[in-house]
Design an enzyme around this catalytic site. Structure first.
Site, PDB file in Angstrom:
ATOM      1  N   CYS A  61      57.733 124.182  27.889  1.00 20.59           N
ATOM      2  CA  CYS A  61      58.932 125.033  27.903  1.00 20.59           C
ATOM      3  C   CYS A  61      59.553 125.227  29.280  1.00 20.59           C
ATOM      4  O   CYS A  61      60.687 125.692  29.387  1.00 20.59           O
ATOM      5  CB  CYS A  61      58.607 126.407  27.307  1.00 20.59           C
ATOM      6  SG  CYS A  61      58.067 126.327  25.594  1.00 20.59           S
ATOM      7  N   HIS A  79      66.441 127.742  22.065  1.00 21.62           N
ATOM      8  CA  HIS A  79      65.467 127.281  23.060  1.00 21.62           C
ATOM      9  C   HIS A  79      65.220 125.781  22.895  1.00 21.62           C
ATOM     10  O   HIS A  79      64.220 125.365  22.310  1.00 21.62           O
ATOM     11  CB  HIS A  79      64.171 128.081  22.885  1.00 21.62           C
ATOM     12  CG  HIS A  79      63.045 127.681  23.775  1.00 21.62           C
ATOM     13  ND1 HIS A  79      63.214 127.037  24.994  1.00 21.62           N
ATOM     14  CD2 HIS A  79      61.691 127.855  23.639  1.00 21.62           C
ATOM     15  CE1 HIS A  79      62.033 126.827  25.547  1.00 21.62           C
ATOM     16  NE2 HIS A  79      61.095 127.312  24.745  1.00 21.62           N
ATOM     17  N   CYS A 109      57.347 131.526  29.607  1.00 24.20           N
ATOM     18  CA  CYS A 109      55.973 131.193  29.260  1.00 24.20           C
ATOM     19  C   CYS A 109      55.916 129.711  28.912  1.00 24.20           C
ATOM     20  O   CYS A 109      56.943 129.073  28.648  1.00 24.20           O
ATOM     21  CB  CYS A 109      55.477 132.044  28.102  1.00 24.20           C
ATOM     22  SG  CYS A 109      56.430 131.901  26.580  1.00 24.20           S
ATOM     23  N   GLY A 141      53.552 126.701  26.745  1.00 26.25           N
ATOM     24  CA  GLY A 141      52.493 126.382  25.807  1.00 26.25           C
ATOM     25  C   GLY A 141      51.265 125.844  26.511  1.00 26.25           C
ATOM     26  O   GLY A 141      51.361 125.174  27.539  1.00 26.25           O
TER      27      GLY A 141
END
Length: 422
Positions: free
Chosen positions: A121, A375, A406, A408
């Site tokens: 991300c 996103h 954040c 993954g």
């Protein structure tokens, strides 16, 4: 696998307080020929995956649109670039072939190199960190940092080739926990109620709708003309210039009616999670001395960057630790920051990070975040930089902003930018 004592040990380091000690060697507010500065950035609109405006558009076309626009806007020839780095998550090989194709679709010369990066991300922001590192090492003077994702044409799901031993090690096994379950873990362990999550989601939609109706996104969005196939299989040409995931009519009552998406008794829903999306963004950065020699503008200064690790099963807490690390580098505190662009992967984790750091809500995503905008994984970090610096410029005075998200498998990334003023 979820031993509370172990997690607690990760969540109480001395540097995680809401007030970050000012560094004695912070660079914020100073000016040096060696500064890494942002010249300009553009993004596409963000389309809803599978049914939005870009569902039939390949990522190389999205990427080419922003690459071309950024250089055209500032009148820079592509041969002045030392390197191009593109963040991407879902394309094979992190999109290495796709990025080079976009490079040529944009009319860039073969002599300019190009590569891709995948830190999930944060990939779009990581691309900027990579180019900044090359500038600081004096390998290059100017570079283009990009991010792109088509979640319509590529889906999450195949984890690749992994050892069967991953099941023997808790942290390794936690890396493949579905993201929605990590959201539920954050909500449960840190007491983030469904009511707080839905209220945060509603605010995101309202802020994004207000920004869109006021035309605030127009200066950052590159209109893209592309093909679109309707439900009857008829293809037509469309020009996409508006984010299509914003739901202006969202109400708290409507959000409250949505069922949990990942656990029958959970609190994470489709309404308080980020939307899967398609989009691209590009940011031109360079060494201040080289930028000024070319007569290019300075939109912002990269003051600090940080990437940290956190427990994989609560990966959403990453910004709560990456932001203090970046602020300490910059010699700033939470109170010094005017705008925080924190990616809203899930309302649970965004609320946790905001509360953990004591950030006033009015400073967070003033024009909405990923719950409303979407996103597109590899794009988001670069998109956030574009949105942040445009917002700081609108305020018309020297200001500071943070981009964070954040990641993954259990990480967080953050960057601190300064808008030097008009």
């Amino acid at each position: 696998m979820h031993r509370l004592k172990i997690i607690s040990g990760h969540l109480s380091p001395a540097g995680s307080s809401t007030r970050v000690r000012r560094s004695q060697c912070g660079s914020a507010g100073s000016s040096s020929p060696e500064d890494v500065v942002v010249v300009h950035g553009r993004r596409t609109a963000v389309g809803k995956a599978k049914r939005g405006a870009f569902k039939d558009t390949t990522p190389d076309e999205l990427l080419s649109a922003v690459m071309t626009a950024v250089l055209t806007d500032v009148g820079l020839s592509a041969d002045k670039l030392g390197d191009v780095c593109v963040g991407n998550v879902l394309q094979p090989g992190a999109g290495a072939l796709m990025a080079r194709v976009a490079h040529f679709l944009s009319g860039f010369p073969e002599t300019v190199p190009c590569y891709t990066t995948n830190r999930q991300c944060s990939s779009g922001l990581q691309a900027l960190f990579n180019i900044a590192g090359a500038i600081r090492s004096r390998s290059i003077d100017l570079g283009l940092a990009c991010g792109v994702e088509s979640m319509s044409l590529r889906e999450l799901g195949n984890p690749g080739d992994l050892s069967s031993r991953l099941t023997d090690i808790d942290k390794a096994r936690d890396c493949i926990i579905p993201m929605g379950i990590t959201s539920e873990n954050v909500a449960e362990r840190f007491g983030i109620s469904r009511e707080k999550q839905d209220a945060f989601a509603l605010s995101s939609q309202q802020k994004a709708a207000r920004a869109q109706s006021s035309g605030l996104f127009e200066q950052e969005i590159v209109p893209v003309t592309t093909r679109f196939e309707d439900n009857e299989g008829k293809e037509r040409q469309v020009t996409v210039a508006k984010d299509d995931g914003i739901r202006a009519g969202t109400t708290l009552a409507g959000l409250n009616k949505l069922r949990p998406a990942f656990k029958p008794d959970g609190s994470t829903t489709a309404g308080n999670s980020s939307q899967v999306s398609d989009g691209a963004a590009a940011v031109l950065i360079g060494r201040r001395s080289a930028v000024e020699a070319l007569g290019l503008p300075v939109l912002g200064v990269l003051r600090a960057s940080a990437v940290v690790g956190v427990p994989p099963d609560v990966m959403g807490i990453g910004p709560a630790f990456a932001i203090p690390a970046a602020l300490e580098q910059a010699g700033l505190t939470v109170d010094d920051i005017d705008v925080f662009e924190i990616n809203e992967a899930f309302a649970s984790q965004a609320v946790y990070c905001v509360e953990k750091l004591g950030i006033p809500l009015e400073k967070v995503n003033p024009n909405g975040g990923a719950i409303a905008l979407g996103h597109p994984l590899g794009c988001t970090g670069a998109r956030q930089v574009v949105t942040l610096l445009n917002e700081l410029r609108r305020r018309g005075r020297r200001a500071y902003g943070v981009v964070s998200m954040c990641i993954g498998t259990g990480m967080g990334a953050a960057a601190v930018f300064e808008y030097p003023g008009p």
